[in-house]
Design an enzyme around this catalytic site. Structure first.
Site, PDB file in Angstrom:
ATOM      1  N   ALA A  66     -33.146   5.531 -45.135  1.00 38.32           N
ATOM      2  CA  ALA A  66     -33.918   5.245 -46.340  1.00 38.32           C
ATOM      3  C   ALA A  66     -33.078   4.323 -47.221  1.00 38.32           C
ATOM      4  O   ALA A  66     -31.843   4.327 -47.134  1.00 38.32           O
ATOM      5  CB  ALA A  66     -34.242   6.547 -47.068  1.00 38.32           C
ATOM      6  N   GLY A 111     -33.041   8.181 -42.152  1.00 39.29           N
ATOM      7  CA  GLY A 111     -34.455   7.936 -41.886  1.00 39.29           C
ATOM      8  C   GLY A 111     -34.696   7.224 -40.560  1.00 39.29           C
ATOM      9  O   GLY A 111     -35.774   7.364 -39.972  1.00 39.29           O
ATOM     10  N   GLU A 114     -34.709   9.845 -38.029  1.00 37.36           N
ATOM     11  CA  GLU A 114     -35.915  10.654 -38.277  1.00 37.36           C
ATOM     12  C   GLU A 114     -37.174   9.971 -37.739  1.00 37.36           C
ATOM     13  O   GLU A 114     -38.015  10.617 -37.120  1.00 37.36           O
ATOM     14  CB  GLU A 114     -36.038  10.934 -39.783  1.00 37.36           C
ATOM     15  CG  GLU A 114     -34.941  11.887 -40.256  1.00 37.36           C
ATOM     16  CD  GLU A 114     -34.870  11.998 -41.773  1.00 37.36           C
ATOM     17  OE1 GLU A 114     -34.657  10.968 -42.440  1.00 37.36           O
ATOM     18  OE2 GLU A 114     -35.023  13.104 -42.301  1.00 37.36           O
ATOM     19  N   GLU A 134     -26.786  11.709 -44.537  1.00 34.49           N
ATOM     20  CA  GLU A 134     -27.192  11.939 -45.939  1.00 34.49           C
ATOM     21  C   GLU A 134     -26.169  12.748 -46.721  1.00 34.49           C
ATOM     22  O   GLU A 134     -25.992  12.558 -47.918  1.00 34.49           O
ATOM     23  CB  GLU A 134     -28.561  12.641 -45.982  1.00 34.49           C
ATOM     24  CG  GLU A 134     -29.740  11.768 -45.571  1.00 34.49           C
ATOM     25  CD  GLU A 134     -30.004  11.746 -44.072  1.00 34.49           C
ATOM     26  OE1 GLU A 134     -29.162  12.249 -43.288  1.00 34.49           O
ATOM     27  OE2 GLU A 134     -31.054  11.223 -43.674  1.00 34.49           O
TER      28      GLU A 134
HETATM   29  N1  CAA Z   1     -30.021   1.347 -47.804  1.00 27.63           N
HETATM   30  C1  CAA Z   1     -29.861   0.204 -48.479  1.00 27.63           C
HETATM   31  N2  CAA Z   1     -29.082  -0.816 -48.050  1.00 27.63           N
HETATM   32  C2  CAA Z   1     -28.451  -0.647 -46.878  1.00 27.63           C
HETATM   33  C3  CAA Z   1     -28.573   0.534 -46.119  1.00 27.63           C
HETATM   34  C4  CAA Z   1     -29.420   1.564 -46.621  1.00 27.63           C
HETATM   35  N3  CAA Z   1     -29.626   2.709 -45.977  1.00 27.63           N
HETATM   36  N4  CAA Z   1     -27.806   0.412 -45.015  1.00 27.63           N
HETATM   37  C5  CAA Z   1     -27.231  -0.792 -45.075  1.00 27.63           C
HETATM   38  N5  CAA Z   1     -27.614  -1.441 -46.200  1.00 27.63           N
HETATM   39  C6  CAA Z   1     -27.216  -2.778 -46.653  1.00 27.63           C
HETATM   40  C7  CAA Z   1     -25.793  -2.776 -47.193  1.00 27.63           C
HETATM   41  O1  CAA Z   1     -25.766  -2.335 -48.527  1.00 27.63           O
HETATM   42  C8  CAA Z   1     -25.407  -4.228 -47.013  1.00 27.63           C
HETATM   43  O2  CAA Z   1     -25.985  -4.961 -48.057  1.00 27.63           O
HETATM   44  P1  CAA Z   1     -25.120  -6.160 -48.773  1.00 27.63           P
HETATM   45  O3  CAA Z   1     -24.877  -7.144 -47.661  1.00 27.63           O
HETATM   46  O4  CAA Z   1     -26.063  -6.657 -49.824  1.00 27.63           O
HETATM   47  O5  CAA Z   1     -23.883  -5.526 -49.272  1.00 27.63           O
HETATM   48  C9  CAA Z   1     -26.137  -4.629 -45.732  1.00 27.63           C
HETATM   49  O6  CAA Z   1     -27.176  -3.653 -45.529  1.00 27.63           O
HETATM   50  C10 CAA Z   1     -25.246  -4.604 -44.501  1.00 27.63           C
HETATM   51  O7  CAA Z   1     -24.619  -3.328 -44.451  1.00 27.63           O
HETATM   52  P2  CAA Z   1     -23.032  -3.135 -44.319  1.00 27.63           P
HETATM   53  O8  CAA Z   1     -22.306  -4.288 -44.935  1.00 27.63           O
HETATM   54  O9  CAA Z   1     -22.709  -1.772 -44.843  1.00 27.63           O
HETATM   55  O10 CAA Z   1     -22.866  -3.222 -42.739  1.00 27.63           O
HETATM   56  P3  CAA Z   1     -21.740  -2.514 -41.842  1.00 27.63           P
HETATM   57  O11 CAA Z   1     -21.891  -3.085 -40.483  1.00 27.63           O
HETATM   58  O12 CAA Z   1     -20.424  -2.597 -42.502  1.00 27.63           O
HETATM   59  O13 CAA Z   1     -22.155  -0.972 -41.820  1.00 27.63           O
HETATM   60  C11 CAA Z   1     -23.696   0.872 -41.618  1.00 27.63           C
HETATM   61  C12 CAA Z   1     -23.366  -0.587 -41.224  1.00 27.63           C
HETATM   62  C13 CAA Z   1     -22.675   1.832 -41.002  1.00 27.63           C
HETATM   63  C14 CAA Z   1     -25.093   1.190 -41.072  1.00 27.63           C
HETATM   64  C15 CAA Z   1     -23.661   1.007 -43.165  1.00 27.63           C
HETATM   65  O14 CAA Z   1     -24.467  -0.031 -43.718  1.00 27.63           O
HETATM   66  C16 CAA Z   1     -24.175   2.318 -43.688  1.00 27.63           C
HETATM   67  O15 CAA Z   1     -23.479   3.299 -43.639  1.00 27.63           O
HETATM   68  N6  CAA Z   1     -25.438   2.321 -44.195  1.00 27.63           N
HETATM   69  C17 CAA Z   1     -25.999   3.501 -44.805  1.00 27.63           C
HETATM   70  C18 CAA Z   1     -26.465   4.499 -43.749  1.00 27.63           C
HETATM   71  C19 CAA Z   1     -27.013   5.731 -44.402  1.00 27.63           C
HETATM   72  O16 CAA Z   1     -26.342   6.416 -45.154  1.00 27.63           O
HETATM   73  N7  CAA Z   1     -28.281   6.066 -44.087  1.00 27.63           N
HETATM   74  C20 CAA Z   1     -28.944   7.226 -44.629  1.00 27.63           C
HETATM   75  C21 CAA Z   1     -29.699   6.869 -45.861  1.00 27.63           C
HETATM   76  S1  CAA Z   1     -30.348   8.288 -46.691  1.00 27.63           S
HETATM   77  C22 CAA Z   1     -31.767   8.701 -45.866  1.00 27.63           C
HETATM   78  O17 CAA Z   1     -32.128   8.121 -44.864  1.00 27.63           O
HETATM   79  C23 CAA Z   1     -32.528   9.815 -46.485  1.00 27.63           C
HETATM   80  C24 CAA Z   1     -33.760  10.251 -45.791  1.00 27.63           C
HETATM   81  O18 CAA Z   1     -33.738  10.935 -44.800  1.00 27.63           O
HETATM   82  C25 CAA Z   1     -35.031   9.977 -46.381  1.00 27.63           C
END
Ligand code: CAA
Length: 262
Positions: A66, A111, A114, A134
């Site tokens: 998400a 997500g 999921e 999360e």
């Molecule tokens: N939401 C918003 N933006 C996201 C994102 C997310 N879930 N995942 C990645 N991005 C964005 C980053 O902020 C980044 O944006 P900028 O270039 O503007 O800084 C861009 O995508 C590229 O990401 P990274 O630079 O972080 O890329 P990476 O290769 O270094 O890492 C990754 C990749 C490990 C997937 C890392 O991006 C990450 O950990 N993302 C978050 C994953 C996460 O926590 N997901 C769970 C979300 S909560 C959820 O899903 C709740 C639910 O059940 C409803």
């Protein structure tokens, strides 16, 4: 209808939804949920579509979860709505009368895992990554992850993944039963399409019955599930596809299923 956050295509019997927000690694916000629902309206309205594939555009992510930028300042009521909207989309995927394949071509986190779990099965590339991270954000899964993960891989593994927030490889995901098959990245799409074509060659009535019996039956006791199966069997046994399937067998030819859902 044009979309901004997904790419939607129908090619014959196969529909494809590609998550397409490359700047956010295809993260899900309310606009994405809305567009996927609109694409599914079109799938449901098109009786020629027999399989749906969900995948991510690009080679880095299926869906990285998400959208954190969207969630950062939500109130409890807004948080509940976002969670319920996501959950309803997952239920919709499960209730769709045609098979849905998750073709996971990179990060499928939060997500993303999921959504993949709400599909009928998951094919993944060797470089795909799964997880429910999360907990690292101070929240819990909100699109059904705590429920479906436990049902798919068992309570202990679900607890470990949700409590540590650890990312696992496609190979590990296959080992715990989350993923059905793992392919080299350059073969994932063709292998997914190969299976989609096999699914598209089957009868619609029996496909719907099989999917519903497994999905609904899994939620109830064995005897109730078997009653559902007998009802599904009864529907199939007088369907045009049953006539075609059994006649083809007896006539030693390949069946051509043309039956429609009533
Ligand atoms: N939401 C918003 N933006 C996201 C994102 C997310 N879930 N995942 C990645 N991005 C964005 C980053 O902020 C980044 O944006 P900028 O270039 O503007 O800084 C861009 O995508 C590229 O990401 P990274 O630079 O972080 O890329 P990476 O290769 O270094 O890492 C990754 C990749 C490990 C997937 C890392 O991006 C990450 O950990 N993302 C978050 C994953 C996460 O926590 N997901 C769970 C979300 S909560 C959820 O899903 C709740 C639910 O059940 C409803």
């Amino acid at each position: 209808m044009s979309f901004e956050n997904i790419i939607f295509e129908i090619d014959g019997a196969i529909a494809v939804i590609r998550f397409n927000r490359p700047k956010a690694l295809n993260a899900i916000n309310p606009d994405v949920l809305k567009e996927v629902n609109q694409a599914m309206d079109q799938v449901e309205a098109n009786s020629g579509v027999k399989v749906l594939i969900l995948t991510g555009e690009g080679d880095k992510a299926f869906v990285a979860g998400a959208d954190i930028a969207h969630m950062v300042n939500l109130t409890p009521l807004q948080g509940r709505k976002f969670s319920r909207d996501g959950q309803e989309l997952m239920f919709r995927l499960e209730a769709l009368p045609i098979p849905v394949i998750a073709c996971v071509n990179g990060f499928a986190l939060g997500g993303g895992t999921e959504i993949a779990m709400a599909c009928d099965f998951i094919y993944a590339s060797e470089n795909a990554k799964f997880g429910q991270p999360e907990i690292n954000l101070g929240i819990i899964p909100g699109f059904g992850g705590t429920q479906r993960l436990a049902r798919l891989v068992g309570k202990a593994m679900a607890r470990e993944l949700c409590m540590t927030g650890a990312m696992i490889s496609a190979a590990e995901a296959k080992e715990i039963g989350l993923v059905n098959k793992v392919f080299p990245p350059d073969q994932l799409w063709e292998e997914t399409m190969k299976t989609a074509r096999v699914l598209a060659s089957k009868g619609k009535v029996s496909m719907k019955a099989a999917k519903q019996c497994i999905n609904r039956g899994y939620e109830v006791d064995l005897r109730s599930g078997c009653y559902m199966e007998a009802d599904g069997f009864a529907v199939c046994i007088t369907s045009p596809d049953q006539k075609e399937g059994m006649s083809a067998f007896l006539e030693k030819r390949k069946p051509e299923f043309k039956g429609e859902l009533s």
